[in-house]
Every structure is written in C-alpha cells, then in structure tokens.
Design a protein around this motif. Structure first.
Motif, PDB file in Angstrom:
ATOM      1  N   GLY B 171       5.348   2.366  -3.478  1.00 36.61           N
ATOM      2  CA  GLY B 171       5.983   1.196  -2.877  1.00 36.61           C
ATOM      3  C   GLY B 171       5.146   0.515  -1.803  1.00 36.61           C
ATOM      4  O   GLY B 171       4.026   0.943  -1.502  1.00 36.61           O
ATOM      5  N   PRO B 172       5.697  -0.532  -1.227  1.00 32.51           N
ATOM      6  CA  PRO B 172       4.925  -1.348  -0.282  1.00 32.51           C
ATOM      7  C   PRO B 172       4.623  -0.637   1.032  1.00 32.51           C
ATOM      8  O   PRO B 172       3.678  -1.002   1.727  1.00 32.51           O
ATOM      9  CB  PRO B 172       5.833  -2.561  -0.039  1.00 32.51           C
ATOM     10  CG  PRO B 172       7.201  -2.125  -0.445  1.00 32.51           C
ATOM     11  CD  PRO B 172       7.031  -1.080  -1.484  1.00 32.51           C
ATOM     12  N   GLU B 173       5.409   0.366   1.402  1.00 32.93           N
ATOM     13  CA  GLU B 173       5.216   1.007   2.717  1.00 32.93           C
ATOM     14  C   GLU B 173       4.056   1.999   2.699  1.00 32.93           C
ATOM     15  O   GLU B 173       3.483   2.303   3.742  1.00 32.93           O
ATOM     16  CB  GLU B 173       6.479   1.770   3.149  1.00 32.93           C
ATOM     17  CG  GLU B 173       7.758   0.966   3.152  1.00 32.93           C
ATOM     18  CD  GLU B 173       8.447   0.985   1.796  1.00 32.93           C
ATOM     19  OE1 GLU B 173       7.954   1.658   0.875  1.00 32.93           O
ATOM     20  OE2 GLU B 173       9.490   0.319   1.669  1.00 32.93           O
ATOM     21  N   GLY B 174       3.748   2.530   1.569  1.00 28.29           N
ATOM     22  CA  GLY B 174       2.780   3.605   1.504  1.00 28.29           C
ATOM     23  C   GLY B 174       1.499   3.185   0.846  1.00 28.29           C
ATOM     24  O   GLY B 174       1.304   2.010   0.588  1.00 28.29           O
ATOM     25  N   PRO B 175       0.609   4.121   0.533  1.00 27.18           N
ATOM     26  CA  PRO B 175       0.738   5.523   0.895  1.00 27.18           C
ATOM     27  C   PRO B 175       0.298   5.786   2.339  1.00 27.18           C
ATOM     28  O   PRO B 175      -0.512   5.046   2.881  1.00 27.18           O
ATOM     29  CB  PRO B 175      -0.239   6.210  -0.065  1.00 27.18           C
ATOM     30  CG  PRO B 175      -1.320   5.198  -0.287  1.00 27.18           C
ATOM     31  CD  PRO B 175      -0.626   3.856  -0.244  1.00 27.18           C
ATOM     32  N   VAL B 176       0.852   6.852   2.923  1.00 28.05           N
ATOM     33  CA  VAL B 176       0.370   7.334   4.215  1.00 28.05           C
ATOM     34  C   VAL B 176      -0.578   8.501   3.925  1.00 28.05           C
ATOM     35  O   VAL B 176      -0.138   9.553   3.464  1.00 28.05           O
ATOM     36  CB  VAL B 176       1.526   7.793   5.115  1.00 28.05           C
ATOM     37  CG1 VAL B 176       0.981   8.268   6.462  1.00 28.05           C
ATOM     38  CG2 VAL B 176       2.545   6.674   5.319  1.00 28.05           C
TER      39      VAL B 176
END
Lengths: 344, 344
Positions: B171-176
């Motif tokens: 998704g747009p938040e990752g990757p960390v």
C-alpha cells in the motif's frame, strides 16, 4: 543397465560433488562451522533481480510488482529421504529440481514466474560444500527460468528440507484453471512423462542407467515458457504433471465436470522407458501414464487452437451424469493406481 | 514455579488435546489412514477468503490482488524438535504460532497481510486428531489476523515441518524498511519482549509456570495492526523482534548505518520474567534484551511522530565512522550474546 560400481567409476559430468562423495573440496567445513548469518550471505551474495522484483532478500519480506496487481503464489516442499536422496542426486541437481518443480506450477496457470522465497533446513553437520553446490543449482535453474531468489528462512532440522514458494504474474492471458475444459476440446501435452518414474525404478534397484531416465529423475526439464504459450493460444484448462498423467488429468476432469480419454498410442514409447519396463518386468505404460515428477504440461484446447510443439494425446467428452467425471485410456478405465499419494 | 505433575493435573484450558496427550478423541486414526487428498480436504473445507484473494486453494497456484500491484512475501519454517515440542505445546498452539510469526513479518514492513500458503510435512503415524486441532489453530489465528489460507503442499517427513509463506499488500504507506533510521529518531517498541524466552527457560527445566511466560512461549501475541499504524505515523525503520531485541535492533543499526542505544529502565521488568530469572539464576534482562519469539515490533520514529501505545526504549545516534554501526545498552556495549543463531 549396469549396477553402480564403486570402483572404476565413470567421469562425473556435473561441477558439483558426485552423489555420495564426501565433500571433496570443502576442507571438511560444516554449516554449523559458519553459522546462520554467513549461510544467508552465501545464498544472497551477488544475486541479480529481474525487473519485477522491487525488494530482494534482507528485510522482513520481499516485494514483487505485477502488471495488473494480481500475484500468483504456490509452494512445494522437498525433503531428503522422501523427495530426494543425496546418494542418488548431486547437490546441484537437488537445487535445480527445487526451483524447477515450482516454476512448473506457475507455468501451469499460464503465467510468468517472477521470484522464489526458499526455506532451507538442515542438520548442522551438513558439509558447506554440499550447500555451495546446492545454491549453485538453485541459481542456475533460476536463471534458466528467468526467476529471482528474493527471500528465505534458514533453520536447523534432522533432515534436509527445502521449501520453495514461487510468485508469478498472471497477466492478461491467464489464469488458465483446471476447471475450464469443455467437451470437444483436445487434450495435449508438452514435455516428457514417465522418464523420472522410470529413472526412480532404475535407481531403486541399484542401477544408474539408462542414463537418460536417471538424469530425468535427478532434474526435471519442464518446458519453460510453454504455459504462457498455451494461455495465449487459448488453452481452456491446464495442469503440470507432477503426480502422474492420469491422476493429474483426473484433476482437470473433476474440476471441469468432463470425461477425458487418453490415446495410448499418441504417447509413443521412448526407448529408455521400454528398457526399464523390460528390466523390471513392469508394463512400461505404467511409467508413462502414472509416473510423476517430469513436470510436463497437460492442457485442453478447442480444436484448431493447438500451439506448435504440443502433442495431442486425447479428447474431452461429456460426462454421463451432471457433475460426474472420468479418465479413461483408449476408452477403458485404467486398472491400477493413477498417481502418487504421499501417505498411501 | 511448580514442576509439571502427571497426576492431579489442572484443567487444560484449550479445546485441543493437552500436550503429550494420546489422541483422546480421534479413535486412533492416523494421517496415513486417511491419505493426502482427504487431508487436503480437511485443511481447505469451508475456508473463507478475504476480498483480496482472487483464487484460493485447489489449482496449481493461488492468486491475490494488491492495491498498487506490489505484493510482499515472506517465509518462516517451524520444525518439531527445533521450534516446538509436542509435549510442550498443544496442536492448536502450534497452528496459531505458525501463522502469527509470519503475520508479524508483514506487519514489520508496515503492511497488511493477505493470505498464507502452508507446506505441511509429517510422519504417516501422526494422529488425525492432532492435525485437526493444528488446523483449527491455523484457522483461528488467520481469523484473528485477517488473513486467508490460500494454498499449500502436504508431504511425508520424519519430523513435523510447517512452512508458512505469507503474502501482503504494502500500500501507499509502506514499505518501512530496516534501512531508514536516522540520528535523532526515537526507538520504540510495541508488544512484549522476553516473555517467550523466559517461558522456554521454564519449560526446559521441567516447569509449566509462571503460566504467563509459558503461554507466551506456546503462542506469541504479536500486536496485530501496529505495523500499519507505525507506517502511517511515519516510522523510519521497523523490524519484528523474532531473534532478540538487541540482535534485531542490530539489523536496523547495520542497515541504517547508525548507532542505537537502548535504555534498560524503559523496558520495565515484568514480574513473571523476574521470577524466572530468580529461579534460574540468570539476569532477567538477558530474557528482555536477547529473548526472541514474542514478535513485538521495534521501530524508529522522528521525535513527535510516535503513535499511541508504543513505548520509547532508546535513541538513534550518529555512527562514529561512516558505514559503521553499534547497539549499546545504557551507553555501554552489551556483554553476551545478542540473539539466536540457528547453527551456533
């Protein structure tokens, strides 16, 4: 057939140690000597990644990119003593096989393989040399199939256990499922059947010939690219022949609610398989019809859609009662086992 | 602590058989009695699929859909005698653990888990009841984590071997990644550390108490959802603590080329871990700082970005020479092992 001679041996054709050889080049080092993290380095150093791999080994997970957001996934386990023996197969062969059997599952969906994650478990006293050649085999087969090694897990175990998960890109042509065969379709095959089973029969009796079938047992030669080819040509159903032709066609027949008749004469009878049949006293068609592990592709096509290089081996018919299915050979039920069951 | 009593036993809190119990409800049937294909039915019957699964079990491969075409993949292997013992953990617990440790890897990337493919290998004489409860555990933990069982492979083996591969949606938040920590960041933790290791120490000495740590060893309780939470809050690096806090923070420090200092007092000292330390004569901070298997999440955040429920346990500093890294405890090097190596 010649029994394996432990003296006066023929040259070993592979770069890896000969099966059963004791670590000829490794100075006796074991994987316990180097430890988990050095092993991981050994596996991952200098890996190349194809253009669908966004993140390779080294983090908590790998990342692949597919064209339309759909990702295929399949897993196969290989265990020493069950799926391979170190005295029958070289480390290179086992590495190659572990990749090949998985690529074949993605091919059978009419898709393009992208990358594999590999779980590797082994006893601490396994020779480092064995592991080096195993990894070389993994890498070579990955190159051959166009897939990247993108991650894994390494642990201790009593028996060498190899778990390969493969990811694939299904694309606009696929997937080709087991459930799409229609009455009137042709059943076609690309790749070999019976070779690996005949090789296993030879090895089980202490022989290392005929060489062609023994090598087929050691490393399958799936027809890479044929799955995508079949999908593009309009295959209606497809499977890879891993457990035996009749058994695997049975999966298509069952899912598609059809009957499938296999024409025995269309399969031909390869000379080395005939030879094993003669030596073992077993009808060689048993190997052709029920032998697994060659990872040919079997597919159904509407008449006229057959791509080049595929051999028609049967026809799809209507099942007599709704929901029923059957696989026959030359119009008659096959007497005997149809494939391999791990616990039977 | 009370040694395990084989008579006068306390009620067993799980629906599965008590560890070590002989198949109390299965009529003595083994998996060889039912065979591979009935086993597959047992695993797959009545499965529900989340909305990112396009094709579940039953074909050559499964298909998942991700939001932007990027799919995460990770694998973990659990082997009897190495990762679990049947006399220490119930079948349910082992099934739950096999799923939990994998979900944790996807969480650690700041992503959402979608589905698992499971390789299951076992000796033919394994009781069918054990497998039923194991599968129940797999399914329950899948439900808890919101993931679907989408495929697998079943084979024979000498030791029960469970290979779980998990797919996730980044998704747009990752990757960390592990590589993003910056000097000045805070190091924070969500979830427990040291509990499973203390539980293992108790079990290894023949105790089944303190119950809280023994249960933590049997089934980890990763903080599901915390990874995505951290990604949204702006975590710069993240890892799941599977091998030990110091060792796993070492991976972040190494990849990010930074130093990490852990403040011991920030970790607190849970009473059951202190009790195990007292009983074993081992500094209980050894469990907290180097014990794995609880699958907490450790992440670095810019100051002010810390999401609720995370505990600050340290700070990120500049490494003295370019490319070097270090992990210290209260400003000093930690004396002793930092984590778990499978072959050392």
């Amino acid at each position: 057939m010649n029994p394996t001679a432990s003296s006066g041996r023929s040259p070993w054709p592979y770069p890896g140690p000969r099966p059963g050889d004791d670590d000829p080049a490794g100075g006796g080092q074991t994987i316990a000597d180097v430890g988990e993290f050095e092993l991981i380095d050994l596996v991952t150093k200098g890996l190349t990644e194809n253009d669908q791999v966004e993140l390779g080994p080294g983090d908590d997970a790998a990342i692949v990119r597919t064209r339309d957001g759909r990702t295929l996934c399949s897993v196969d386990i290989l265990i020493e003593g069950v799926h391979f023996r170190r005295d029958w197969s070289s480390a290179m062969d086992i590495g190659r096989k572990a990749v090949a059997v998985n690529v074949s599952d993605i091919e059978a969906m009419g898709a393009r393989p992208i990358g594999i994650v590999m779980g590797f478990s082994a006893p601490g006293d396994l020779s480092l040399t064995w592991v080096r050649y195993f990894i070389q085999g993994v890498r070579e087969e990955c190159d051959r199939a166009g897939v990247s090694l993108i991650g894994g897990d390494i642990t201790k175990a009593r028996d060498i256990t190899i778990s390969v998960t493969i990811l694939g890109d299904v694309g606009p042509e696929g997937p080709v499922l087991r459930s799409g065969a229609r009455p009137g379709d042709l059943v076609a095959l690309k790749g070999r059947v019976g070779w690996a089973a005949a090789g296993l029969a030879a090895l089980s009796r202490g022989f290392r010939t005929p060489k062609a079938v023994v090598e087929a047992q050691q490393v399958p030669q799936p027809p890479y690219g044929a799955g995508l080819e079949a999908a593009r040509a309009g295959a209606t159903a497809m499977i890879d022949v891993s457990d035996g032709l009749l058994g695997d066609l049975g999966h298509i027949a069952q899912r598609s609610h059809v009957t499938i008749d296999v024409h025995r004469s269309a399969l031909g009878m390869p000379e080395p398989i005939r030879a094993v049949g003669q030596a073992t006293g077993i009808d060689p068609y048993v190997y052709l019809l029920t032998g697994g592990e060659d990872h040919a592709l079997a597919a159904t096509f509407p008449p006229g859609a057959l791509p080049e290089g595929w051999t028609v081996i049967g026809t799809v018919g209507e099942s007599s009662t709704p929901g029923s299915w059957a696989v026959t050979v030359d119009g008659r039920p096959w007497e005997g086992r149809q494939g391999y069951d791990h616990f039977h």
